[in-house]
Write a protein that holds these residues in place. Structure first.
Motif, PDB file in Angstrom:
ATOM      1  N   LEU A 110       0.495  -1.114   0.235  1.00  0.00           N
ATOM      2  CA  LEU A 110      -0.186   0.002  -0.230  1.00  0.00           C
ATOM      3  C   LEU A 110       0.881   0.687  -0.015  1.00  0.00           C
ATOM      4  O   LEU A 110       2.003   0.951   0.394  1.00  0.00           O
ATOM      5  N   LYS A 310      -0.503   0.390   9.980  1.00  0.00           N
ATOM      6  CA  LYS A 310      -1.215   0.947  10.175  1.00  0.00           C
ATOM      7  C   LYS A 310      -1.405   2.022   9.730  1.00  0.00           C
ATOM      8  O   LYS A 310      -2.629   2.817  10.138  1.00  0.00           O
ATOM      9  N   ARG A 312      -0.149   3.850   6.776  1.00  0.00           N
ATOM     10  CA  ARG A 312      -1.182   4.313   6.124  1.00  0.00           C
ATOM     11  C   ARG A 312      -2.268   3.864   5.351  1.00  0.00           C
ATOM     12  O   ARG A 312      -2.835   4.386   4.677  1.00  0.00           O
ATOM     13  N   GLN A 313      -2.408   2.596   6.152  1.00  0.00           N
ATOM     14  CA  GLN A 313      -4.060   2.248   5.767  1.00  0.00           C
ATOM     15  C   GLN A 313      -4.837   3.148   6.648  1.00  0.00           C
ATOM     16  O   GLN A 313      -5.927   3.922   5.754  1.00  0.00           O
ATOM     17  N   ALA A 316      -4.448   5.945   3.729  1.00  0.00           N
ATOM     18  CA  ALA A 316      -6.151   5.634   2.953  1.00  0.00           C
ATOM     19  C   ALA A 316      -6.948   6.024   2.411  1.00  0.00           C
ATOM     20  O   ALA A 316      -7.267   5.817   1.573  1.00  0.00           O
TER      21      ALA A 316
END
Length: 424
Positions: A110, A310, A312-313, A316
């Motif tokens: 990601l 985590k 990065r999520q 997102a």
């Protein structure tokens, strides 16, 4: 007009299929020109990486069967095998897919940044092949702009999510200026190769690669301007090394506490940052007990990676919203562009009618007709000509029961029921 994004990726196809559908750089120009020649695609670009092969197309009307048949034939696959793992997105869904890909939202890792550069290369090759026109060109530029906004306005690409990058990031936290540091890399496999690349990108000038075989170490060292040595030479290199990162397949530790102690004495206890990525361990755990040694294991790095993933999520979601805004903005501009073409044609038609009526009026003046009468005839003739085509079409629409179109015409011509009363 229709935009299409068609392809396979790491989510839908095995490595074996992805390898067979991949395009080599040498194939791309010919493949693009063939794609536009054989299928109904007016414009085309191809993105081919280890994780995906995608075709970005502009067609008059969506026609994907011929494209799938071409793709299967080009790579000698059965059409059924390709259909089983291929996906197709059209119009705004295709625009959204391209923007998500370029922003790293559809990547295996990601937020990985390499995909944007790969997409820019795909666009450059398509331009070279002459298969990108004004519409697909605008889409690529909008995609690049959205991806840049995602990178700038979110944290999706800021934190490392690979063990190799995490190791180098920790080194950067300990040594404020990596340019002055020397790194000793133990091993010559894939992970150490990634570590060497990241260190090289961070400006580390002196990198030493130690390996069981000098040949493999030399191949890696040559790629990054490093120096290759055998494992037996590590004690000498350790004395000058500020950073030590190890990843071998050894079943026993290859760097012990005694060797590190001796190196520290010669270094006058200048600190050493060590990362042991190997499982089983390459560096004896007791090394971590020494003063002036910062020793991290692969488990420490996995915690960093998990925390960063985590993070990065969390970013997102913000990135998805930016992509959504990018899609809306592009589609609105596209619709405005379509209106510009209609307006240009309508203006040209009106100017032809004006010129015809003006020429007729000028002839009447030359023949001695009263100027006031000529002006009245000119105004009446121009009004009748401009009204003729819309009047015919509106009557036809009404006869066909197209009352929705009549409502649009009311709005288009800015008519409302009270206008006559206000003018009285």
């Amino acid at each position: 007009m229709a935009f299409i994004a068609l392809g396979i990726n790491h989510k839908t196809a095995s490595v074996d299929v992805r390898e067979r559908v991949a395009f080599t750089p040498e194939q791309l120009v010919d493949a693009l020109q063939q794609l536009c020649r054989i299928t109904p695609s007016r414009e085309a670009a191809i993105l081919s990486t280890c994780n995906r092969s995608e075709l970005y197309l502009e067609q008059d009307h969506p026609s994907t069967d011929e494209v799938l048949a071409w793709l299967a034939g080009y790579h000698n696959l059965s059409l059924e095998e390709l259909r089983a793992c291929a996906y197709v997105h059209q119009d705004d869904a295709a625009v959204r897919h391209m923007m998500r890909v370029a922003s790293g939202l559809d990547s295996m890792v990601l937020g990985e940044p390499q995909i944007l550069g790969q997409m820019k290369s795909a666009y450059a090759v398509a331009r070279e092949a002459g298969t990108v026109g004004p519409l697909l060109g605008r889409l690529f530029q909008a995609t690049f702009s959205t991806a840049k906004t995602v990178r700038t306005d979110t944290a999706i690409g800021e934190n490392p999510v690979s063990v190799a990058f995490a190791a180098v990031s920790l080194a950067r936290q300990i040594f404020s200026d990596l340019h002055r540091s020397q790194a000793l890399l133990i091993g010559a496999g894939e992970t150490i190769t990634l570590v060497a690349r990241h260190l090289h990108e961070q400006g580390v000038k002196r990198i030493v690669v130690a390996n069981r075989t000098l040949e493999r170490a030399s191949i890696l060292a040559e790629e990054f301007g490093a120096h290759a040595v055998l494992l037996a030479d590590m004690p000498q290199e350790l004395v000058n090394s500020d950073i030590v990162i190890s990843s071998t397949a050894s079943q026993l530790p290859i760097l012990g506490k005694g060797a590190v102690e001796r190196a520290l004495k010669q270094r006058r206890h200048k600190p050493i940052f060590m990362v042991d990525i190997a499982v089983p361990r390459d560096i004896e755990p007791e090394v971590g007990e020494l003063d002036d040694v910062y020793l991290y294991t692969v488990d420490d790095l996995h915690e960093v990676v998990a925390e960063n993933l985590k993070s990065r999520q969390g970013a997102a979601q913000a990135a998805e919203e930016l992509v959504g805004a990018g899609v809306d903005d592009f589609m609105q501009r596209l619709r405005e562009l379509a209106a510009v073409d209609v307006l240009r044609a309508y203006r040209q038609q009106a100017e032809r009618l004006r010129d015809d009526e003006l020429a007729k009026a000028q002839r009447m003046l030359q023949n001695g007709t009263c100027a006031e009468e000529v002006l009245a005839i000119l105004a009446r003739g121009l009004t009748n000509k401009l009204m003729h085509a819309p009047s015919v079409q509106l009557k036809k629409l009404s006869a066909d029961g197209r009352f929705d179109a009549l409502a649009v015409a009311q709005e288009l011509f800015a008519l409302d029921e009270g206008s006559d009363k206000r003018s009285q």
